[in-house]
Design a protein around this motif. Structure first.
Motif, short mmCIF file in Angstrom:
data_model
loop_
_atom_site.label_atom_id
_atom_site.label_comp_id
_atom_site.label_asym_id
_atom_site.label_seq_id
_atom_site.Cartn_x
_atom_site.Cartn_y
_atom_site.Cartn_z
N TYR A 4 0.85 -1.18 0.00
CA TYR A 4 0.00 0.00 0.00
C TYR A 4 0.88 1.23 0.00
O TYR A 4 1.99 1.22 0.52
N ARG A 5 0.35 2.30 -0.56
CA ARG A 5 1.12 3.53 -0.66
C ARG A 5 0.42 4.65 0.10
O ARG A 5 -0.78 4.59 0.35
N ILE A 6 1.19 5.68 0.43
CA ILE A 6 0.68 6.85 1.15
C ILE A 6 1.05 8.08 0.35
O ILE A 6 2.18 8.21 -0.12
N ALA A 7 0.10 8.99 0.19
CA ALA A 7 0.37 10.22 -0.55
C ALA A 7 -0.21 11.43 0.17
O ALA A 7 -1.14 11.30 0.97
N VAL A 8 0.34 12.59 -0.13
CA VAL A 8 -0.13 13.86 0.41
C VAL A 8 -0.53 14.73 -0.78
O VAL A 8 0.27 14.96 -1.69
N ILE A 9 -1.78 15.20 -0.76
CA ILE A 9 -2.32 16.00 -1.86
C ILE A 9 -2.61 17.41 -1.35
O ILE A 9 -3.27 17.57 -0.32
N GLY A 10 -2.13 18.40 -2.08
CA GLY A 10 -2.42 19.79 -1.70
C GLY A 10 -1.57 20.73 -2.53
O GLY A 10 -0.86 20.32 -3.44
N ASP A 11 -1.63 22.01 -2.19
CA ASP A 11 -0.80 22.99 -2.89
C ASP A 11 0.66 22.69 -2.58
O ASP A 11 0.98 22.12 -1.54
N ALA A 12 1.53 23.05 -3.50
CA ALA A 12 2.95 22.70 -3.41
C ALA A 12 3.57 23.16 -2.08
O ALA A 12 4.31 22.40 -1.45
N SER A 14 2.27 23.48 0.78
CA SER A 14 1.79 22.69 1.92
C SER A 14 2.30 21.26 1.92
O SER A 14 2.42 20.65 2.98
N VAL A 15 2.59 20.69 0.74
CA VAL A 15 2.88 19.26 0.69
C VAL A 15 4.34 18.89 0.46
O VAL A 15 4.76 17.79 0.83
N LEU A 16 5.14 19.75 -0.12
CA LEU A 16 6.50 19.35 -0.49
C LEU A 16 7.36 18.93 0.70
O LEU A 16 8.22 18.07 0.57
N GLY A 17 7.11 19.48 1.86
CA GLY A 17 7.87 19.10 3.05
C GLY A 17 7.69 17.64 3.44
O GLY A 17 8.57 17.04 4.05
N PHE A 18 6.57 17.06 3.06
CA PHE A 18 6.30 15.66 3.40
C PHE A 18 7.20 14.70 2.63
O PHE A 18 7.35 13.54 3.00
N GLN A 19 7.78 15.18 1.54
CA GLN A 19 8.68 14.35 0.75
C GLN A 19 9.89 13.93 1.58
O GLN A 19 10.39 12.81 1.45
N ALA A 20 10.33 14.81 2.47
CA ALA A 20 11.47 14.51 3.33
C ALA A 20 11.17 13.36 4.29
O ALA A 20 12.07 12.70 4.79
N LEU A 21 9.87 13.11 4.53
CA LEU A 21 9.46 12.02 5.42
C LEU A 21 9.29 10.71 4.65
O LEU A 21 8.92 9.70 5.22
N LEU A 23 7.14 10.30 2.15
CA LEU A 23 5.79 10.16 1.60
C LEU A 23 5.78 10.65 0.16
O LEU A 23 6.55 11.53 -0.22
N GLU A 24 4.89 10.09 -0.61
CA GLU A 24 4.71 10.54 -1.99
C GLU A 24 3.90 11.83 -1.94
O GLU A 24 2.92 11.93 -1.20
N ARG A 40 -7.79 8.66 -8.92
CA ARG A 40 -6.73 7.84 -9.52
C ARG A 40 -6.02 7.03 -8.45
O ARG A 40 -5.80 5.82 -8.59
N MET A 41 -5.69 7.68 -7.34
CA MET A 41 -4.96 6.99 -6.27
C MET A 41 -5.83 5.93 -5.60
O MET A 41 -5.32 4.91 -5.16
N ALA A 42 -7.13 6.15 -5.53
CA ALA A 42 -8.03 5.14 -4.97
C ALA A 42 -7.98 3.87 -5.83
O ALA A 42 -8.01 2.76 -5.31
N ARG A 43 -7.89 4.04 -7.14
CA ARG A 43 -7.80 2.89 -8.05
C ARG A 43 -6.44 2.21 -7.98
O ARG A 43 -6.31 1.04 -8.31
N GLU A 44 -5.41 2.96 -7.57
CA GLU A 44 -4.03 2.46 -7.62
C GLU A 44 -3.52 1.94 -6.27
O GLU A 44 -2.33 1.94 -6.03
N ASN A 45 -4.41 1.51 -5.40
CA ASN A 45 -4.01 0.85 -4.16
C ASN A 45 -3.33 1.76 -3.13
O ASN A 45 -2.47 1.28 -2.38
N TYR A 46 -3.68 3.02 -3.09
CA TYR A 46 -3.17 3.88 -2.02
C TYR A 46 -4.00 3.60 -0.77
O TYR A 46 -5.23 3.53 -0.83
N ALA A 47 -3.33 3.40 0.37
CA ALA A 47 -4.05 3.12 1.62
C ALA A 47 -4.46 4.40 2.33
O ALA A 47 -5.52 4.48 2.92
#
Length: 104
Positions: A4-12, A14-21, A23-24, A40-47
């Motif tokens: 399973y994958r984890i992603a953060v969706i939002g304006d750049a 707000s979300v780019l800092g999560f890359q250091a952790l 997270l996608e 799209r992410m719901a179809r692609e097995n994101y948890a």
């Protein structure tokens, strides 16, 4: 076995800092882009999908579609503008449904 994958969706901003952790991140420029990313992410097995409250406020119907699904869990986070209180309200609502009373 698929992981399973984890992603953060939002304006750049707000979300780019999560890359250091590790997270996608999925920076978007509009609610429509966020809507497409969520489906799209719901179809692609994101948890887990973390979504900024600012976008969530514009995507209530899309988020509700996944509310009772096992995956993805859509968790609201404050954006760069700060919290709108939506995330905590959703947690309180979920706790009330599970426990039968407002314990928060």
């Amino acid at each position: 076995m698929d992981m399973y994958r984890i992603a953060v969706i939002g304006d750049a901003d707000s979300v780019l800092g999560f890359q250091a952790l590790g997270l996608e991140v999925c920076p978007v420029n509009s609610a429509d882009e966020a809507r497409q990313a969520i489906h799209r992410m719901a179809r692609e097995n994101y948890a887990i999908l973390y979504l900024t409250e600012q976008l969530a406020a514009q995507l209530k119907n899309d988020i509700a579609r996944y509310q009772d699904a096992v995956t993805p869990a859509i968790i609201l986070i404050p954006g760069k503008e700060g919290s709108l209180g939506i995330g905590m309200a959703n947690v309180k609502s979920a706790v009330e449904r599970a426990v039968g009373a407002d314990i928060l």
